[in-house]
Motif scaffolding. Sequence first.
Motif, mmCIF file in Angstrom:
data_model
loop_
_atom_site.group_PDB
_atom_site.id
_atom_site.type_symbol
_atom_site.label_atom_id
_atom_site.label_comp_id
_atom_site.label_asym_id
_atom_site.label_seq_id
_atom_site.Cartn_x
_atom_site.Cartn_y
_atom_site.Cartn_z
ATOM 1 N N VAL A 105 0.928 -1.277 0.052
ATOM 2 C CA VAL A 105 0.014 0.053 -0.002
ATOM 3 C C VAL A 105 0.985 1.438 -0.067
ATOM 4 O O VAL A 105 1.893 1.159 0.520
ATOM 5 C CB VAL A 105 -1.030 0.166 1.023
ATOM 6 N N ASP A 107 0.853 5.546 -2.125
ATOM 7 C CA ASP A 107 0.669 6.270 -3.484
ATOM 8 C C ASP A 107 1.228 5.753 -4.474
ATOM 9 O O ASP A 107 0.387 5.313 -5.473
ATOM 10 C CB ASP A 107 1.052 7.828 -3.231
ATOM 11 N N CYS A 137 4.459 -1.052 3.072
ATOM 12 C CA CYS A 137 3.933 0.424 2.765
ATOM 13 C C CYS A 137 5.036 0.933 1.940
ATOM 14 O O CYS A 137 6.307 1.008 2.599
ATOM 15 C CB CYS A 137 3.832 1.056 4.127
ATOM 16 N N TYR A 140 4.415 5.384 1.144
ATOM 17 C CA TYR A 140 3.294 5.689 2.077
ATOM 18 C C TYR A 140 3.421 6.777 2.794
ATOM 19 O O TYR A 140 4.601 7.029 3.296
ATOM 20 C CB TYR A 140 3.015 4.282 2.729
ATOM 21 N N ASP A 145 -2.501 9.173 2.827
ATOM 22 C CA ASP A 145 -3.696 8.101 3.321
ATOM 23 C C ASP A 145 -4.839 8.919 3.566
ATOM 24 O O ASP A 145 -6.140 8.501 3.059
ATOM 25 C CB ASP A 145 -3.163 7.010 4.460
ATOM 26 N N GLN A 148 -6.510 10.775 0.677
ATOM 27 C CA GLN A 148 -7.084 9.812 -0.285
ATOM 28 C C GLN A 148 -8.380 9.264 0.034
ATOM 29 O O GLN A 148 -9.387 9.118 -0.524
ATOM 30 C CB GLN A 148 -6.017 8.966 -1.071
ATOM 31 N N LEU A 172 -9.436 4.183 4.109
ATOM 32 C CA LEU A 172 -8.133 4.196 4.325
ATOM 33 C C LEU A 172 -7.568 2.980 3.624
ATOM 34 O O LEU A 172 -8.158 1.978 3.141
ATOM 35 C CB LEU A 172 -7.787 4.224 5.722
ATOM 36 N N ALA A 173 -6.128 3.027 3.069
ATOM 37 C CA ALA A 173 -5.555 2.073 2.356
ATOM 38 C C ALA A 173 -5.710 0.602 3.083
ATOM 39 O O ALA A 173 -5.402 -0.240 2.240
ATOM 40 C CB ALA A 173 -4.052 2.587 1.752
ATOM 41 N N LEU A 196 1.116 5.278 10.162
ATOM 42 C CA LEU A 196 -0.238 5.106 10.102
ATOM 43 C C LEU A 196 -0.720 6.332 11.084
ATOM 44 O O LEU A 196 -1.094 5.934 12.197
ATOM 45 C CB LEU A 196 -0.479 3.850 10.261
#
Length: 243
Positions: A105, A107, A137, A140, A145, A148, A172-173, A196
């Motif tokens: 996960v 961008d 990640c 990331y 997150d 988006q 969330l991702a 996170l």
Amino acid sequence: MSSPIVPEERVLPRHIAIVMDGNGRWARKRMLPRVAGHARGLEAVRRVVRACAERGIAYLTLFAFSSENWKRPEQEVHFLMDLFMTALKQELTQMHDNQICLRVVGDMAGLEAGLHETIRQAEEMTAGNTRMVLTVCVDYGGKWDIVQALQKMTQENPDPSLFTQERLASHLAMAYAPDPDLFIRTGGEQRISNFLLWQLAYTELYFTDVFWPDFDTATLDQAIAAFQSRERRFGRISEQLTA
Ligand code: IPE
Ligand code: IPE
Ligand code: MG
């Protein structure tokens, strides 16, 4: 009245999230180039994935490359991307054999097409595995997150009166995973570095001076033991937890 007996169960964290930091300093200490630390860091990744699966951890999340790591020298960024690609290809069969489901996960807009394809294939191959979900990640950032997720929520329904924490969290991702129970950061720094952000609201934080390439099962077990000694109150008071 005597106080209630608290069962001595040793609850395992369901979800462990790790900031794998200290590769560069591990290398510098040995007069090696920084990238040698990243290469050795991959061995620690193998160890921790195996150990977490063996211990029955359901979700393991590793911070491999942050939104801000693009600011590093181009050579180092290239090395890290190549290492990620090589590792994905090398480890895939074994991960699949070990029933591990891989998710990547972040961008990832700046990643090369070949890497996107390798990630897609690895995720597809391991999608049905249920022993442990391993999330890596890459590119990331916690801020990315949240934004988006907000964009997706707005596209779904632009009425702000319908915006809720639950709806945002569902976009969330890592919406497929529960929030981390235990956060570990190696390398001695005591910060989140845009990992996170939303999901760490009630996570137990554990910091160790061990550099990531030296991270082993003993360090992992120390972190888990520390987690097990904590009382998670989520805003309540102790008496409410044992009643
Ligand atoms: C972590 O180690 C790996 C990545 C951030 C990709 P570092 O490269 O940050 O190592 P230090 O912090 O410089 O020692
Ligand atoms: C955090 O480490 C990111 C990863 C481990 C991928 P950094 O080394 O980038 O963090 P800072 O710059 O010290 O905060
Ligand atoms: Mg670092």
